[in-house]
Motif scaffolding. Structure first.
Motif, PDB file in Angstrom:
ATOM      1  N   PHE A 131      33.071  50.151  28.851  1.00 36.54           N
ATOM      2  CA  PHE A 131      32.238  49.968  30.035  1.00 36.54           C
ATOM      3  C   PHE A 131      31.111  48.952  29.839  1.00 36.54           C
ATOM      4  O   PHE A 131      30.317  48.712  30.749  1.00 36.54           O
ATOM      5  CB  PHE A 131      31.691  51.326  30.493  1.00 36.54           C
ATOM      6  N   LEU A 132      31.049  48.357  28.638  1.00 34.35           N
ATOM      7  CA  LEU A 132      30.111  47.257  28.400  1.00 34.35           C
ATOM      8  C   LEU A 132      30.759  45.905  28.691  1.00 34.35           C
ATOM      9  O   LEU A 132      30.075  44.894  28.796  1.00 34.35           O
ATOM     10  CB  LEU A 132      29.619  47.292  26.943  1.00 34.35           C
ATOM     11  N   ILE A 133      32.098  45.918  28.815  1.00 33.90           N
ATOM     12  CA  ILE A 133      32.840  44.690  29.122  1.00 33.90           C
ATOM     13  C   ILE A 133      32.633  44.330  30.588  1.00 33.90           C
ATOM     14  O   ILE A 133      32.586  45.218  31.455  1.00 33.90           O
ATOM     15  CB  ILE A 133      34.348  44.887  28.814  1.00 33.90           C
ATOM     16  N   LYS A 134      32.517  43.034  30.876  1.00 36.91           N
ATOM     17  CA  LYS A 134      32.267  42.578  32.246  1.00 36.91           C
ATOM     18  C   LYS A 134      33.354  43.066  33.200  1.00 36.91           C
ATOM     19  O   LYS A 134      33.072  43.590  34.274  1.00 36.91           O
ATOM     20  CB  LYS A 134      32.177  41.041  32.271  1.00 36.91           C
ATOM     21  N   GLU A 135      34.619  42.896  32.819  1.00 36.32           N
ATOM     22  CA  GLU A 135      35.742  43.357  33.632  1.00 36.32           C
ATOM     23  C   GLU A 135      36.146  44.760  33.156  1.00 36.32           C
ATOM     24  O   GLU A 135      37.252  44.967  32.663  1.00 36.32           O
ATOM     25  CB  GLU A 135      36.922  42.377  33.520  1.00 36.32           C
ATOM     26  N   ALA A 136      35.244  45.728  33.310  1.00 35.39           N
ATOM     27  CA  ALA A 136      35.475  47.081  32.778  1.00 35.39           C
ATOM     28  C   ALA A 136      36.701  47.744  33.402  1.00 35.39           C
ATOM     29  O   ALA A 136      37.451  48.450  32.716  1.00 35.39           O
ATOM     30  CB  ALA A 136      34.238  47.946  33.002  1.00 35.39           C
ATOM     31  N   GLY A 137      36.915  47.511  34.704  1.00 36.37           N
ATOM     32  CA  GLY A 137      38.063  48.118  35.385  1.00 36.37           C
ATOM     33  C   GLY A 137      39.380  47.687  34.775  1.00 36.37           C
ATOM     34  O   GLY A 137      40.253  48.518  34.481  1.00 36.37           O
ATOM     35  N   LYS A 138      39.517  46.374  34.549  1.00 35.96           N
ATOM     36  CA  LYS A 138      40.759  45.852  33.953  1.00 35.96           C
ATOM     37  C   LYS A 138      40.912  46.327  32.512  1.00 35.96           C
ATOM     38  O   LYS A 138      42.020  46.655  32.070  1.00 35.96           O
ATOM     39  CB  LYS A 138      40.763  44.313  34.001  1.00 35.96           C
ATOM     40  N   ALA A 139      39.810  46.366  31.779  1.00 37.60           N
ATOM     41  CA  ALA A 139      39.849  46.831  30.389  1.00 37.60           C
ATOM     42  C   ALA A 139      40.278  48.293  30.332  1.00 37.60           C
ATOM     43  O   ALA A 139      41.077  48.698  29.470  1.00 37.60           O
ATOM     44  CB  ALA A 139      38.474  46.663  29.743  1.00 37.60           C
ATOM     45  N   MET A 140      39.773  49.104  31.264  1.00 35.00           N
ATOM     46  CA  MET A 140      40.125  50.517  31.337  1.00 35.00           C
ATOM     47  C   MET A 140      41.610  50.688  31.652  1.00 35.00           C
ATOM     48  O   MET A 140      42.304  51.504  31.028  1.00 35.00           O
ATOM     49  CB  MET A 140      39.269  51.188  32.421  1.00 35.00           C
ATOM     50  N   ASP A 141      42.107  49.904  32.608  1.00 34.89           N
ATOM     51  CA  ASP A 141      43.535  49.953  32.961  1.00 34.89           C
ATOM     52  C   ASP A 141      44.410  49.643  31.749  1.00 34.89           C
ATOM     53  O   ASP A 141      45.353  50.374  31.439  1.00 34.89           O
ATOM     54  CB  ASP A 141      43.852  48.921  34.064  1.00 34.89           C
ATOM     55  N   ARG A 142      44.103  48.547  31.065  1.00 34.13           N
ATOM     56  CA  ARG A 142      44.925  48.111  29.943  1.00 34.13           C
ATOM     57  C   ARG A 142      44.863  49.109  28.781  1.00 34.13           C
ATOM     58  O   ARG A 142      45.881  49.417  28.165  1.00 34.13           O
ATOM     59  CB  ARG A 142      44.464  46.723  29.478  1.00 34.13           C
ATOM     60  N   SER A 303      25.367  53.503  42.387  1.00 33.55           N
ATOM     61  CA  SER A 303      26.436  52.555  42.709  1.00 33.55           C
ATOM     62  C   SER A 303      26.214  51.196  42.043  1.00 33.55           C
ATOM     63  O   SER A 303      27.148  50.594  41.509  1.00 33.55           O
ATOM     64  CB  SER A 303      26.518  52.384  44.227  1.00 33.55           C
ATOM     65  N   SER A 304      24.964  50.716  42.042  1.00 30.25           N
ATOM     66  CA  SER A 304      24.685  49.396  41.462  1.00 30.25           C
ATOM     67  C   SER A 304      24.589  49.426  39.932  1.00 30.25           C
ATOM     68  O   SER A 304      24.593  48.391  39.291  1.00 30.25           O
ATOM     69  CB  SER A 304      23.398  48.815  42.055  1.00 30.25           C
ATOM     70  N   ASN A 305      24.487  50.641  39.375  1.00 30.23           N
ATOM     71  CA  ASN A 305      24.438  50.781  37.913  1.00 30.23           C
ATOM     72  C   ASN A 305      25.551  51.706  37.417  1.00 30.23           C
ATOM     73  O   ASN A 305      25.358  52.465  36.464  1.00 30.23           O
ATOM     74  CB  ASN A 305      23.083  51.354  37.481  1.00 30.23           C
ATOM     75  N   GLU A 306      26.719  51.595  38.077  1.00 30.60           N
ATOM     76  CA  GLU A 306      27.817  52.527  37.809  1.00 30.60           C
ATOM     77  C   GLU A 306      28.186  52.607  36.330  1.00 30.60           C
ATOM     78  O   GLU A 306      28.304  53.702  35.755  1.00 30.60           O
ATOM     79  CB  GLU A 306      29.053  52.133  38.628  1.00 30.60           C
ATOM     80  N   ASN A 307      28.390  51.458  35.692  1.00 27.08           N
ATOM     81  CA  ASN A 307      28.801  51.464  34.289  1.00 27.08           C
ATOM     82  C   ASN A 307      27.754  52.101  33.374  1.00 27.08           C
ATOM     83  O   ASN A 307      28.098  52.802  32.415  1.00 27.08           O
ATOM     84  CB  ASN A 307      29.127  50.044  33.816  1.00 27.08           C
ATOM     85  N   LYS A 308      26.485  51.876  33.687  1.00 29.40           N
ATOM     86  CA  LYS A 308      25.405  52.479  32.880  1.00 29.40           C
ATOM     87  C   LYS A 308      25.406  54.002  33.026  1.00 29.40           C
ATOM     88  O   LYS A 308      25.183  54.736  32.054  1.00 29.40           O
ATOM     89  CB  LYS A 308      24.043  51.914  33.304  1.00 29.40           C
ATOM     90  N   VAL A 309      25.672  54.478  34.250  1.00 27.72           N
ATOM     91  CA  VAL A 309      25.716  55.923  34.489  1.00 27.72           C
ATOM     92  C   VAL A 309      26.920  56.539  33.768  1.00 27.72           C
ATOM     93  O   VAL A 309      26.826  57.627  33.184  1.00 27.72           O
ATOM     94  CB  VAL A 309      25.774  56.236  36.007  1.00 27.72           C
ATOM     95  N   ILE A 310      28.058  55.828  33.780  1.00 25.37           N
ATOM     96  CA  ILE A 310      29.256  56.292  33.063  1.00 25.37           C
ATOM     97  C   ILE A 310      28.955  56.406  31.566  1.00 25.37           C
ATOM     98  O   ILE A 310      29.310  57.401  30.919  1.00 25.37           O
ATOM     99  CB  ILE A 310      30.444  55.333  33.306  1.00 25.37           C
ATOM    100  N   ILE A 311      28.295  55.394  31.028  1.00 24.33           N
ATOM    101  CA  ILE A 311      27.909  55.411  29.605  1.00 24.33           C
ATOM    102  C   ILE A 311      26.996  56.600  29.316  1.00 24.33           C
ATOM    103  O   ILE A 311      27.165  57.304  28.311  1.00 24.33           O
ATOM    104  CB  ILE A 311      27.228  54.074  29.219  1.00 24.33           C
ATOM    105  N   GLY A 312      26.054  56.859  30.222  1.00 26.23           N
ATOM    106  CA  GLY A 312      25.158  58.004  30.075  1.00 26.23           C
ATOM    107  C   GLY A 312      25.922  59.320  30.077  1.00 26.23           C
ATOM    108  O   GLY A 312      25.620  60.235  29.290  1.00 26.23           O
ATOM    109  N   PHE A 313      26.924  59.422  30.940  1.00 25.45           N
ATOM    110  CA  PHE A 313      27.768  60.625  31.041  1.00 25.45           C
ATOM    111  C   PHE A 313      28.489  60.881  29.710  1.00 25.45           C
ATOM    112  O   PHE A 313      28.547  62.018  29.226  1.00 25.45           O
ATOM    113  CB  PHE A 313      28.792  60.425  32.171  1.00 25.45           C
ATOM    114  N   ILE A 314      29.021  59.810  29.117  1.00 24.93           N
ATOM    115  CA  ILE A 314      29.722  59.922  27.828  1.00 24.93           C
ATOM    116  C   ILE A 314      28.747  60.334  26.728  1.00 24.93           C
ATOM    117  O   ILE A 314      29.054  61.185  25.884  1.00 24.93           O
ATOM    118  CB  ILE A 314      30.423  58.587  27.464  1.00 24.93           C
ATOM    119  N   MET A 315      27.548  59.739  26.756  1.00 21.67           N
ATOM    120  CA  MET A 315      26.537  60.052  25.730  1.00 21.67           C
ATOM    121  C   MET A 315      26.089  61.516  25.812  1.00 21.67           C
ATOM    122  O   MET A 315      25.958  62.190  24.787  1.00 21.67           O
ATOM    123  CB  MET A 315      25.334  59.114  25.875  1.00 21.67           C
TER     124      MET A 315
END
Length: 391
Positions: A131-142, A303-315
């Motif tokens: 989720f630190l990658i710019k294209e996080a959605g594509k990275a997650m899919d792959r 919504s504007s900090n979605e990836n940061k919130v996801i990272i927080g959830f994992i932490m």
């Protein structure tokens, strides 16, 4: 003009759903239930597959055609309902994620020999990196696709090595000697309950696959996801059955690892570590992504900090696991709890499918509605029976 099929996104969503379902609890449940039901567990798997397909196709189609996430659909149907469902999903997702972090640690412990806590931290860092990658959605899919294929290949190998009684398994899948409602509720809850039901549907929405013109693609992706999860379940069942019918002693503290080791020696145990890690790390990613997708429409900050919130959830999940330790019964119980949530969420989607303010002029297939209603009734009855039996 015919819409171009984006197979990368479709398979990515399918594998996100499948790998979200195939977590540590999925592996443990399959082995434990094969021990208790033997070849008749095949009937439970078949029943759960049929229920899973009915659930996923109904839910994903309504999400796509309404172009809204499940919580927004629920709020349009009944103000406040979306918030209630989001709360259930996030709490269930957090419970699952603590177990998933534990499973990833156990997997790396078996694969590399690191401690479970060290394995959990390494896994959390890897999941956060996605989720630190710019294209996080594509990275997650792959990542989901690669890990999913790894699990399928390894489990097929173990199933072949264990030489299961395939004819007996096929017979008891149709004519079981015993039927266990608790097992069916747990399996369905662990495969399409809670956040898992919506993981792929929300991913397709985020990737822009929506509207009536995309319904065929959406249905294809939903069935693909269930097919991948079911394939892993079937071969793990066969692997376990092969060992159990030989009368070999399975270690109750690590049933799945024991099955792999008995089937293929030390290599088998290392492969168990690989499968457990792959199953857990993809479930960590799927759970965090989907849980946050349930709350991001309530706040522009989220919504504007979605990836940061996801990272927080994992932490947070990782910190709780490190502080509390392995949640022994959490993995199976989370599946049961999700089995209870399923009738509520599916019933909401079915009502929404007939509200023009939500789906416009879309006509939901009657046969799909009938299947959905049947699943709601079956799961409500089964969940109620399980609940009564506990008291």
């Amino acid at each position: 003009m015919k819409k171009k099929v984006n197979w990368s996104v479709l398979t990515g969503a399918a594998f996100l759903m499948a790998t979200s379902a195939i977590g540590p609890g999925f592996l443990t449940q399959t082995t434990v239930f094969t021990q208790s039901l033997g070849a008749s567990f095949g009937f439970v798997i078949l029943t759960s597959i049929l229920i899973d397909i009915a659930v996923q196709v109904n839910v994903w189609r309504v999400i796509a055609v309404s172009e809204k996430r499940a919580q927004d659909i629920a709020n349009l149907l009944l103000p406040g309902l979306g918030g209630f469902i989001a709360l259930l999903i996030v709490l269930g997702g957090l419970a699952f994620n603590i177990g998933n972090i534990a499973g990833a640690g156990l997997g790396l412990n078996a694969l590399l020999g690191v401690s479970v806590n060290e394995g959990a931290l390494i896994s959390a860092v890897l999941a956060i990196a996605i989720f630190l990658i710019k294209e996080a959605g594509k990275a997650m899919d792959r990542f989901a696709q690669v890990m999913g294929l790894v699990m399928v290949i390894v489990i097929v190998y173990i199933a072949v090595t264990s030489a299961p009684p395939v004819a007996e398994a096929a017979l008891r899948t149709i004519v079981p000697l015993r039927i266990d409602l608790m097992t069916i509720v747990t399996l369905v809850g662990g495969t399409v309950g809670g956040y898992i039901t919506f993981s792929g549907g929300h991913r397709l929405l985020d990737a822009g696959i929506k509207g009536k013109e995309s319904l065929k693609q959406v249905s294809t992706s939903a069935v693909m996801g269930i097919s991948v999860a079911s394939l892993v379940r079937i071969f793990l069942f066969l692997a376990s059955l092969g060992i159990i019918t030989k009368g070999l002693a399975v270690d109750a503290t690590n049933p799945t690892g024991s099955i792999f080791q008995l089937a293929a020696g030390n290599l088998g145990y290392r492969l168990f570590g690989l499968v457990m890690f792959a199953a857990a790390i993809t479930s960590v990613i799927g759970s965090a992504y989907t849980s946050v997708s349930f709350v991001k429409s309530f706040s522009t900050k989220i919504s504007s900090n979605e990836n940061k919130v996801i990272i927080g959830f994992i932490m947070v999940s990782t910190v709780i696991f490190i502080a509390v330790g392995k949640p022994v019964s959490l993995l199976i119980m989370a599946g049961v709890v999700n089995g209870f949530i399923l009738p509520v969420t599916l019933c909401t989607i079915l009502f929404a499918a007939y509200k023009t303010r939500i789906v416009g002029d879309y006509k939901h297939p009657v046969w799909l509605t009938a299947l959905g209603v049947l699943v709601v009734l079956i799961m409500t009855y089964m969940s109620g029976s399980v609940l009564i039996a506990q008291f």
